[in-house]
Design a protein around this motif. Structure first.
Motif, PDB file in Angstrom:
ATOM      1  N   ARG A 121       0.805  -1.212   0.000  1.00 15.34           N
ATOM      2  CA  ARG A 121       0.000   0.000   0.000  1.00 15.34           C
ATOM      3  C   ARG A 121       0.845   1.272   0.000  1.00 15.34           C
ATOM      4  NH1 ARG A 121      -4.283   1.503   4.549  1.00 15.34           N
ATOM      5  NH2 ARG A 121      -5.037   3.409   3.576  1.00 15.34           N
ATOM      6  N   TYR A 122       1.918   1.257   0.757  1.00 16.07           N
ATOM      7  CA  TYR A 122       2.793   2.432   0.853  1.00 16.07           C
ATOM      8  C   TYR A 122       4.208   2.085   0.375  1.00 16.07           C
ATOM      9  CZ  TYR A 122      -0.854   4.183   3.955  1.00 16.07           C
ATOM     10  OH  TYR A 122      -2.046   4.582   4.487  1.00 16.07           O
ATOM     11  N   PRO A 123       4.897   3.039  -0.264  1.00 16.40           N
ATOM     12  CA  PRO A 123       6.249   2.745  -0.798  1.00 16.40           C
ATOM     13  C   PRO A 123       7.323   2.799   0.281  1.00 16.40           C
ATOM     14  CG  PRO A 123       5.651   5.000  -1.331  1.00 16.40           C
ATOM     15  CD  PRO A 123       4.458   4.415  -0.621  1.00 16.40           C
ATOM     16  N   VAL A 124       7.113   2.021   1.343  1.00 16.54           N
ATOM     17  CA  VAL A 124       8.022   2.043   2.491  1.00 16.54           C
ATOM     18  C   VAL A 124       8.472   0.620   2.817  1.00 16.54           C
ATOM     19  CG1 VAL A 124       8.248   2.554   4.955  1.00 16.54           C
ATOM     20  CG2 VAL A 124       6.906   4.083   3.483  1.00 16.54           C
ATOM     21  N   ILE A 125       9.776   0.412   2.792  1.00 14.89           N
ATOM     22  CA  ILE A 125      10.338  -0.891   3.162  1.00 14.89           C
ATOM     23  C   ILE A 125      11.043  -0.748   4.505  1.00 14.89           C
ATOM     24  CG2 ILE A 125      11.983  -2.704   2.512  1.00 14.89           C
ATOM     25  CD1 ILE A 125      11.644  -1.899  -0.396  1.00 14.89           C
ATOM     26  N   GLN A 126      10.833  -1.721   5.365  1.00 16.84           N
ATOM     27  CA  GLN A 126      11.605  -1.768   6.624  1.00 16.84           C
ATOM     28  C   GLN A 126      12.846  -2.593   6.325  1.00 16.84           C
ATOM     29  OE1 GLN A 126      10.460  -5.034   8.801  1.00 16.84           O
ATOM     30  NE2 GLN A 126      12.671  -5.015   9.189  1.00 16.84           N
ATOM     31  N   GLY A 127      14.016  -1.982   6.454  1.00 19.78           N
ATOM     32  CA  GLY A 127      15.251  -2.650   6.061  1.00 19.78           C
ATOM     33  C   GLY A 127      15.582  -3.845   6.933  1.00 19.78           C
ATOM     34  N   GLY A 128      16.284  -4.803   6.360  1.00 22.06           N
ATOM     35  CA  GLY A 128      16.777  -5.935   7.138  1.00 22.06           C
ATOM     36  C   GLY A 128      17.718  -5.433   8.212  1.00 22.06           C
ATOM     37  N   MET A 129      17.608  -5.981   9.404  1.00 27.89           N
ATOM     38  CA  MET A 129      18.510  -5.579  10.490  1.00 27.89           C
ATOM     39  C   MET A 129      18.934  -6.824  11.257  1.00 27.89           C
ATOM     40  SD  MET A 129      16.897  -1.966  11.823  1.00 27.89           S
ATOM     41  CE  MET A 129      15.148  -2.351  11.850  1.00 27.89           C
ATOM     42  N   ALA A 130      20.218  -7.135  11.130  1.00 28.42           N
ATOM     43  CA  ALA A 130      20.748  -8.359  11.734  1.00 28.42           C
ATOM     44  C   ALA A 130      20.485  -8.389  13.235  1.00 28.42           C
ATOM     45  CB  ALA A 130      22.251  -8.428  11.478  1.00 28.42           C
ATOM     46  N   TRP A 131      20.045  -9.530  13.735  1.00 23.50           N
ATOM     47  CA  TRP A 131      19.747  -9.757  15.155  1.00 23.50           C
ATOM     48  C   TRP A 131      18.497  -9.027  15.624  1.00 23.50           C
ATOM     49  CZ3 TRP A 131      21.723 -13.694  17.551  1.00 23.50           C
ATOM     50  CH2 TRP A 131      23.005 -14.150  17.190  1.00 23.50           C
ATOM     51  N   ILE A 132      17.838  -8.283  14.756  1.00 25.61           N
ATOM     52  CA  ILE A 132      16.754  -7.409  15.217  1.00 25.61           C
ATOM     53  C   ILE A 132      15.464  -7.630  14.425  1.00 25.61           C
ATOM     54  CG2 ILE A 132      16.005  -5.002  15.406  1.00 25.61           C
ATOM     55  CD1 ILE A 132      19.019  -4.309  15.843  1.00 25.61           C
ATOM     56  N   ALA A 133      15.576  -7.629  13.090  1.00 25.06           N
ATOM     57  CA  ALA A 133      14.361  -7.672  12.258  1.00 25.06           C
ATOM     58  C   ALA A 133      13.841  -9.103  12.197  1.00 25.06           C
ATOM     59  CB  ALA A 133      14.665  -7.134  10.866  1.00 25.06           C
ATOM     60  N   ASP A 134      12.862  -9.403  13.037  1.00 33.24           N
ATOM     61  CA  ASP A 134      12.298 -10.751  13.093  1.00 33.24           C
ATOM     62  C   ASP A 134      10.846 -10.737  12.609  1.00 33.24           C
ATOM     63  OD1 ASP A 134      11.018  -9.444  15.116  1.00 33.24           O
ATOM     64  OD2 ASP A 134      11.850 -10.662  16.744  1.00 33.24           O
ATOM     65  N   ALA A 135      10.147 -11.837  12.819  1.00 25.88           N
ATOM     66  CA  ALA A 135       8.770 -11.944  12.343  1.00 25.88           C
ATOM     67  C   ALA A 135       7.865 -10.897  12.985  1.00 25.88           C
ATOM     68  CB  ALA A 135       8.233 -13.346  12.625  1.00 25.88           C
ATOM     69  N   SER A 136       8.153 -10.538  14.241  1.00 32.61           N
ATOM     70  CA  SER A 136       7.309  -9.573  14.943  1.00 32.61           C
ATOM     71  C   SER A 136       7.328  -8.212  14.242  1.00 32.61           C
ATOM     72  CB  SER A 136       7.803  -9.435  16.394  1.00 32.61           C
ATOM     73  OG  SER A 136       7.211  -8.321  17.019  1.00 32.61           O
ATOM     74  N   ALA A 147       4.432  -6.645  11.480  1.00 32.80           N
ATOM     75  CA  ALA A 147       3.787  -5.388  11.869  1.00 32.80           C
ATOM     76  C   ALA A 147       3.904  -4.350  10.747  1.00 32.80           C
ATOM     77  CB  ALA A 147       4.421  -4.847  13.147  1.00 32.80           C
ATOM     78  N   VAL A 148       5.079  -4.271  10.131  1.00 33.35           N
ATOM     79  CA  VAL A 148       5.266  -3.294   9.053  1.00 33.35           C
ATOM     80  C   VAL A 148       4.410  -3.688   7.835  1.00 33.35           C
ATOM     81  CG1 VAL A 148       6.926  -2.262   7.443  1.00 33.35           C
ATOM     82  CG2 VAL A 148       7.576  -2.628   9.838  1.00 33.35           C
ATOM     83  N   SER A 149       4.383  -4.978   7.530  1.00 30.01           N
ATOM     84  CA  SER A 149       3.576  -5.414   6.389  1.00 30.01           C
ATOM     85  C   SER A 149       2.084  -5.170   6.647  1.00 30.01           C
ATOM     86  CB  SER A 149       3.815  -6.897   6.086  1.00 30.01           C
ATOM     87  OG  SER A 149       5.100  -7.057   5.495  1.00 30.01           O
ATOM     88  N   ASN A 150       1.647  -5.442   7.872  1.00 30.01           N
ATOM     89  CA  ASN A 150       0.247  -5.163   8.203  1.00 30.01           C
ATOM     90  C   ASN A 150      -0.068  -3.679   8.125  1.00 30.01           C
ATOM     91  OD1 ASN A 150      -0.746  -7.763   8.574  1.00 30.01           O
ATOM     92  ND2 ASN A 150      -0.030  -7.855  10.700  1.00 30.01           N
ATOM     93  N   ALA A 151       0.958  -2.853   8.323  1.00 30.40           N
ATOM     94  CA  ALA A 151       0.761  -1.399   8.260  1.00 30.40           C
ATOM     95  C   ALA A 151       0.745  -0.893   6.821  1.00 30.40           C
ATOM     96  CB  ALA A 151       1.872  -0.701   9.040  1.00 30.40           C
ATOM     97  N   GLY A 152       0.970  -1.782   5.849  1.00 34.48           N
ATOM     98  CA  GLY A 152       0.910  -1.374   4.450  1.00 34.48           C
ATOM     99  C   GLY A 152       2.264  -1.162   3.800  1.00 34.48           C
ATOM    100  N   GLY A 153       3.339  -1.290   4.590  1.00 39.96           N
ATOM    101  CA  GLY A 153       4.685  -1.234   4.017  1.00 39.96           C
ATOM    102  C   GLY A 153       5.159  -2.640   3.703  1.00 39.96           C
ATOM    103  N   LEU A 154       6.462  -2.793   3.508  1.00 44.08           N
ATOM    104  CA  LEU A 154       7.015  -4.132   3.329  1.00 44.08           C
ATOM    105  C   LEU A 154       7.935  -4.433   4.507  1.00 44.08           C
ATOM    106  CD1 LEU A 154       7.173  -6.534   1.131  1.00 44.08           C
ATOM    107  CD2 LEU A 154       9.538  -5.738   0.904  1.00 44.08           C
ATOM    108  N   GLY A 155       7.533  -5.403   5.321  1.00 41.18           N
ATOM    109  CA  GLY A 155       8.374  -5.826   6.435  1.00 41.18           C
ATOM    110  C   GLY A 155       9.402  -6.833   5.964  1.00 41.18           C
ATOM    111  N   ILE A 156      10.547  -6.822   6.611  1.00 38.01           N
ATOM    112  CA  ILE A 156      11.623  -7.731   6.198  1.00 38.01           C
ATOM    113  C   ILE A 156      12.223  -8.463   7.396  1.00 38.01           C
ATOM    114  CG2 ILE A 156      13.981  -7.787   5.275  1.00 38.01           C
ATOM    115  CD1 ILE A 156      13.165  -6.039   3.102  1.00 38.01           C
TER     116      ILE A 156
END
Ligand SMILES: Cc1cc2nc3c(=O)[nH]c(=O)nc-3n(C[C@H](O)[C@H](O)[C@H](O)COP(=O)(O)O)c2cc1C
Lengths: 75, 313
Positions: free
Chosen positions: B12-27, B31-40
């Protein structure tokens, strides 16, 4: 222009100064970083309209010249 | 708001949440994907089973597209690359190198491929291999950094390739998004701002450090070993910088000094010995919010600024 001359031109441009290279020069000595290397490969591929393949390892200048000449011959 | 990026990824929105080692998990990703961005989800150095588990958790929490960030220097890169193809992950982003050898595999799985690039030559090379878009990341960003800044890199990459370009590095609000569009990008990737999302499971000490950071709070170390990283100044970073500048210290010792520091920051919240990766924009990140609040606040500000402006994004 020989392949060595063309390669020297590309490498010097990338270093920002004139450097001496011979077929025996090893890329390790030249201390290019990974982005430099991508740039060098791209410049060669565009200059000769060839592809050097996905797993290219840069060892000596001479070996690279051989690979370029082979790719050009097989075009 | 629709752009080439939202159409490419079905978001929905042109916003990607960048990969972040040790941090960017399913949670965080869900959440970002549900918000309309792309979660990673970050695959970092983990094995395929660990990442598969996160993918399944993410799928249980969202039915929206999401992605996996693959670190090409990971010792498990082959098995993880294979696994994301089997799992038919919608999007893959890659960092730390050239993903050419996996492009065919992922394309056959229907996965969209967006490599992170730090130069025009790498952008051209991956375009030729058939990737879907590139993420041009400037050295303002947190994590591994290149020399070029977002301001200089993005328009040059836009000119060098024909595929869509996403801007990353130093973007933290709607102004940054509009700036990215002005440079020719059709979307943004943010890391630092999402560090303080409520759904981000990083240690509390980490969030506190990001929230307290100001403009000059980050520094870059690691140039000597060829993989510079930007993180928040603390005793770990200062000690590393000292060792790095000391030519009597061998590279191996430097390498050893860094081992485990990311985990210590992200999981243990060890304020002294941890490496708290964050970007220069941390100084502007001052509130913990949900991912949905972050995405909508950023996009509302951007859309308000762009009202009446007709741009081809
Ligand atoms: C804590 C942290 C860890 C990161 N880890 C990775 C990673 O493992 N792989 C990757 O490709 N990028 C990584 N990045 C970069 C982000 O994906 C993103 O491109 C970057 O944060 C954008 O810049 P910004 O921090 O200014 O928003 C990381 C960034 C941060 C802040």
């Amino acid at each position: 222009m020989t392949t060595l001359e063309k390669l020297k031109e590309i490498l010097c441009e990338c270093k920002g100064e004139d450097i001496d290279i011979t077929p025996e020069t090893n890329f390790d000595e030249l201390e290019f970083d990974s982005l430099d290397k991508v740039d060098i490969v791209m410049q060669i591929e565009e200059a000769y309209d060839i592809s050097l393949g996905e797993n290219l390892q840069l060892s000596t200048v001479g070996e690279l010249i051989a690979k370029i000449d082979e790719a050009v011959a097989n075009k | 708001m629709q752009t080439k990026l939202t159409r490419l990824l079905g978001i929905r929105y042109p916003v990607i949440q960048g990969g972040m080692a040790w941090i960017a998990d399913a949670s965080l990703a869900s959440a970002v994907s549900n918000a309309g961005g792309l979660g990673i989800i970050s695959a970092m150095n983990a094995g395929a089973d660990f990442v598969r588990e996160e993918i399944r958790k993410c799928r249980a929490m969202t039915d929206k597209p999401f992605g996996v960030n693959i670190m090409l220097l990971s010792p498990h890169v082959e098995e993880v690359a294979q696994m994301v193809a089997e799992e038919k992950v919608p999007v893959v982003t890659t960092g730390a190198g050239n993903p050419l050898r996996f492009v065919k595999l992922w394309k056959e799985a229907g996965t969209r491929i967006l490599p992170v690039v730090a130069s025009t030559a790498l952008a051209k090379m991956v375009e030729r291999a058939g990737v879907d878009a590139v993420i041009a990341e400037g050295g303002e960003s947190g994590g591994h950094v290149g020399d070029l800044t977002t301001m200089a890199l993005v328009p040059q990459v836009v000119d060098a390739v024909h595929i869509p370009v996403v801007a990353a590095g130093g973007i933290g609000d709607g102004r940054g998004v509009v700036a990215a569009f002005a440079l020719g990008a059709c979307g943004v990737q943010m890391g630092t701002r999402f560090l303080v999302a409520k759904e981000c499971t990083v240690s509390d000490a980490y969030k506190k450090k990001v929230l307290a950071a100001k403009d000059i709070s980050t520094m870059v170390t690691g140039r000597r070993l060829g993989h510079p990283v930007r993180a928040i100044k603390n005793s770990y970073m200062n000690a590393y910088a000292k060792l790095e500048a000391d030519s009597n210290v061998p590279d191996e010792e430097l390498e050893k000094f860094g081992v485990g520091s990311l985990r210590k920051a992200a999981k243990d919240g060890n304020a002294e010995e941890g490496c708290f990766l964050a970007g220069q924009i941390a100084g502007m990140v001052s509130r913990e919010q949900t991912a949905a609040e972050i995405v909508s606040e950023v996009m509302e500000q951007a859309e308000a600024m762009m009202e009446g402006v007709k741009w081809d994004v």
